[in-house]
Design a protein around this motif. Sequence first.
Motif, short mmCIF file in Angstrom:
data_model
loop_
_atom_site.label_atom_id
_atom_site.label_comp_id
_atom_site.label_asym_id
_atom_site.label_seq_id
_atom_site.Cartn_x
_atom_site.Cartn_y
_atom_site.Cartn_z
N ARG B 47 0.83 -1.22 0.00
CA ARG B 47 0.00 0.00 0.00
C ARG B 47 0.86 1.26 0.00
NH1 ARG B 47 -5.28 -0.97 0.17
NH2 ARG B 47 -5.88 1.15 0.69
N PHE B 52 -1.07 4.60 -1.58
CA PHE B 52 -2.24 4.81 -0.73
C PHE B 52 -1.80 5.38 0.60
CE2 PHE B 52 -4.08 1.39 -3.46
CZ PHE B 52 -5.03 2.20 -4.04
N ILE B 53 -0.73 4.82 1.14
CA ILE B 53 -0.17 5.35 2.38
C ILE B 53 0.91 6.34 1.99
CG2 ILE B 53 1.07 4.80 4.48
CD1 ILE B 53 -0.18 2.03 4.35
N ARG B 74 0.71 6.84 -11.13
CA ARG B 74 -0.50 6.05 -10.87
C ARG B 74 -0.93 5.23 -12.09
NH1 ARG B 74 -5.06 8.64 -12.83
NH2 ARG B 74 -4.61 10.73 -13.60
N CYS B 85 -12.47 -6.80 -5.23
CA CYS B 85 -13.06 -5.78 -6.10
C CYS B 85 -14.26 -6.28 -6.89
CB CYS B 85 -12.07 -5.20 -7.08
SG CYS B 85 -10.81 -4.23 -6.32
N ILE B 101 -15.34 0.28 -17.53
CA ILE B 101 -15.63 1.72 -17.51
C ILE B 101 -14.59 2.46 -16.69
CG2 ILE B 101 -17.35 3.47 -16.96
CD1 ILE B 101 -19.48 1.31 -17.20
N ALA C 3 -16.63 9.07 -16.86
CA ALA C 3 -16.48 7.63 -16.80
C ALA C 3 -16.90 7.12 -15.43
CB ALA C 3 -15.05 7.24 -17.11
N ASN C 76 -13.07 -1.84 -4.46
CA ASN C 76 -13.19 -0.98 -5.64
C ASN C 76 -12.79 0.47 -5.37
OD1 ASN C 76 -14.10 -2.21 -8.15
ND2 ASN C 76 -15.77 -3.00 -6.89
N ASP C 78 -10.31 1.52 -3.73
CA ASP C 78 -8.87 1.63 -4.00
C ASP C 78 -8.61 1.85 -5.48
OD1 ASP C 78 -8.27 1.30 -1.40
OD2 ASP C 78 -7.62 -0.79 -1.56
N VAL C 79 -9.29 1.04 -6.28
CA VAL C 79 -9.09 1.14 -7.72
C VAL C 79 -9.52 2.51 -8.22
CG1 VAL C 79 -9.73 0.18 -9.95
CG2 VAL C 79 -9.46 -1.32 -7.99
N ILE C 80 -10.67 2.95 -7.74
CA ILE C 80 -11.20 4.24 -8.18
C ILE C 80 -10.24 5.36 -7.80
CG2 ILE C 80 -13.07 5.90 -7.80
CD1 ILE C 80 -14.94 3.49 -7.52
N GLN C 82 -7.10 5.15 -7.23
CA GLN C 82 -5.87 5.08 -8.03
C GLN C 82 -6.09 5.71 -9.41
OE1 GLN C 82 -4.46 1.15 -9.02
NE2 GLN C 82 -3.04 2.07 -10.48
N ARG C 83 -7.24 5.41 -10.01
CA ARG C 83 -7.49 5.92 -11.36
C ARG C 83 -7.91 7.38 -11.37
NH1 ARG C 83 -5.26 3.21 -15.13
NH2 ARG C 83 -6.74 4.09 -16.61
N TYR C 84 -8.64 7.79 -10.33
CA TYR C 84 -9.14 9.17 -10.29
C TYR C 84 -8.64 9.84 -9.03
CZ TYR C 84 -12.15 7.20 -13.81
OH TYR C 84 -12.61 6.57 -14.92
N PRO C 85 -7.42 10.38 -9.07
CA PRO C 85 -6.81 10.84 -7.83
C PRO C 85 -7.52 12.02 -7.18
CG PRO C 85 -5.42 11.32 -9.70
CD PRO C 85 -6.55 10.53 -10.22
N TYR C 200 -11.95 14.25 3.68
CA TYR C 200 -11.15 13.91 4.86
C TYR C 200 -11.37 12.44 5.24
CZ TYR C 200 -9.73 13.87 9.76
OH TYR C 200 -9.15 13.55 10.95
N VAL C 206 -8.40 5.22 3.11
CA VAL C 206 -7.61 4.51 2.12
C VAL C 206 -6.18 4.34 2.59
CG1 VAL C 206 -8.94 5.14 0.11
CG2 VAL C 206 -7.08 6.62 0.84
N GLU C 207 -5.79 5.06 3.61
CA GLU C 207 -4.43 4.93 4.11
C GLU C 207 -4.09 3.51 4.53
OE1 GLU C 207 -2.67 9.01 6.00
OE2 GLU C 207 -2.86 7.24 7.25
#
Lengths: 235, 199, 207
Positions: B47, B52-53, B74, B85, B101, C3, C76, C78-80, C82-85, C200, C206-207
Amino acid sequence: MNLRLTNKQINIIEKANPFLIVSTIVAFTFGLYFSLLQSPPDYIQGDSMRIMYIHVPSAWFALMAYTILAGSSVLWFITRNPIFSIIARSIAQIGMIFTLISLVTGSIWGKPTWGVWWVWDARLTSMLLLFFLYLAYIFLWQSITNKDLASKISAALAIVGFVNIPIIKFSVDWWNTLHQPATISKLSSPSIDISMMVPLFIMTLATFLFLITVFFIRLRIEILDNKILRIREVK
Amino acid sequence: MNELKIKDLTCYRGDNLVLKDLNTKLKSGDSLVIRGSNGSGKTTLLRVLSNFIKLYNGKILFNDHNVLEDANYRNCFNFVGQKNCLKDNLSVKNNLKLWEIIYQKNISYSKLLEDFNISHLMERDVASLSDGQKKCISLLRLNFTESKIWYLDEPFVFLDEANSQILIQKIKNFNTNNGIVIITSNINLQNTFTNEIKI
Amino acid sequence: MFALLKRDLYLALYSSSSFFYTSSFFILILIILPFLFGTNDVQLQVLFKGIIWIGLSLSILLTMERIFNADYEDGNLDVIIQRYPSLETIIISKYITHWVVYCLPLFIILPILSFLFYVSLDNFFLIFLNLFFGSLGMVFIVTFVSALTLGAKRTIFLKAIIVIPLFIPFLIFGTNLGSWPILLALSMMSFVLSMYVSAYGLRLYVE
């Protein structure tokens, strides 16, 4: 981080405690003597109005406690010192109890005054909502198992709640002017006689001392709890 | 050539020291297995690597750019964690559609499922699948990006012998196409991947 | 951005929380009224104004776990992220989805409902405006509470205890026809608050 929580803080609290307990008892003795025996009964409400000497201070401190809760949450965000998170937690429970006391005494007072136990008066209703704000804070803290996270999250909720208090108060007041039946008299008379001011003042002081005493006891418990948690985690 | 460098990585979770002075360097085509007992910080490491961290000491450099400052990073990696997921109440096909998507990439689903020989599961609800089948599908997420690095958290858990072999083959293929792979595992993979560190 | 919105709407569609489910819910909540209180049309008109807010609150509140919890628990989110910061993008997409799926059906069937409960045309427009501006603010509120309670034990009651006191101002002004400007102001305030607090909360989890 926990290094900032030293034994020193606990020592101060432990030394202050007996002194606080004694002064609370003394203040209550004086306060109750003045409010129950020395002061005259209200010329409309009679003796039943004496419950005001408990009701009014506890309502004030219920509100003050939420201010402290929000204030220490803000300070926690700024300094990240865990002591503020602990202060917030300790004061929340006390504030909730004070809110409850003011609700119950208000309701008992209402019976002889209005003839019913509960009236949808603006102030009572706002207090009821304040009670649920406290409850939400405490429940949220308890329901998150990761306590580091819990203190961050509940601090955010405390601040949100504080921002909301004036909005809730405003809307409830407004609602009350729409729906209030004309027959209900206001809780407090516009001017309080000086003979009632003195006992009210002493009772306020006594309640304040009581709050501080309980707060320190809770604070000590929470600090020790926190320490145990840390030690367990490290092991 | 891509290069991933971890320099003196130290990370705290709460008051616990989870990662201490980790140093390593990986080039295109390398794979690395991270071994460690439960709770030793393997997932935390992944992570941290996937941004993420963000609170840690030390540096992670991808092609000499600090990954915290590199906005393009990223898009360079794909992370498959232990959470699969997948939406339990949806069919496999709908789940793939949702990924499609998010990743904005069109892919032939049936071809995708053939990787693990699970084409017959296309219309099934995810809730009715076994853990191993779910794991296979969650690994298909790797096909949705053109990433240069894969971070796989315990990918072999729940997989049977045949599917493990397929996954290993996939990883090897990715390596030969200049991909970097970091795998966490609590079983011994020394026979397959020689590069291993213990934390 | 689009998207992500498309994905959220598809997810809602696949999860069979379609237009018909939500609107049937609203109709059923209101159908209870004549059974409970009789068919006196004046009384029904008064009750309608109130119960429709209960229906709206419930519809927003009971489904709030779908805003972030579901995506958080299956990974999901996490994935989101990652893709949409930009967290703001994610949050706005959730606002729109939640409003479209759980509030919009009410507005579509509102004309029929008002007809059933003898509401005059003037009142209908005022009710519509109140509900519209109120529902926006209520969605903002549940979104940030949902972001804050991601890691809490999964119970809708806890969330209801947090959310309902925050709903009260909306309900008070909502049942008073013509106070839509106040509701608009409340919604704008909760938008600002919600943006900060949701971001916040997400950042923490997500940390």
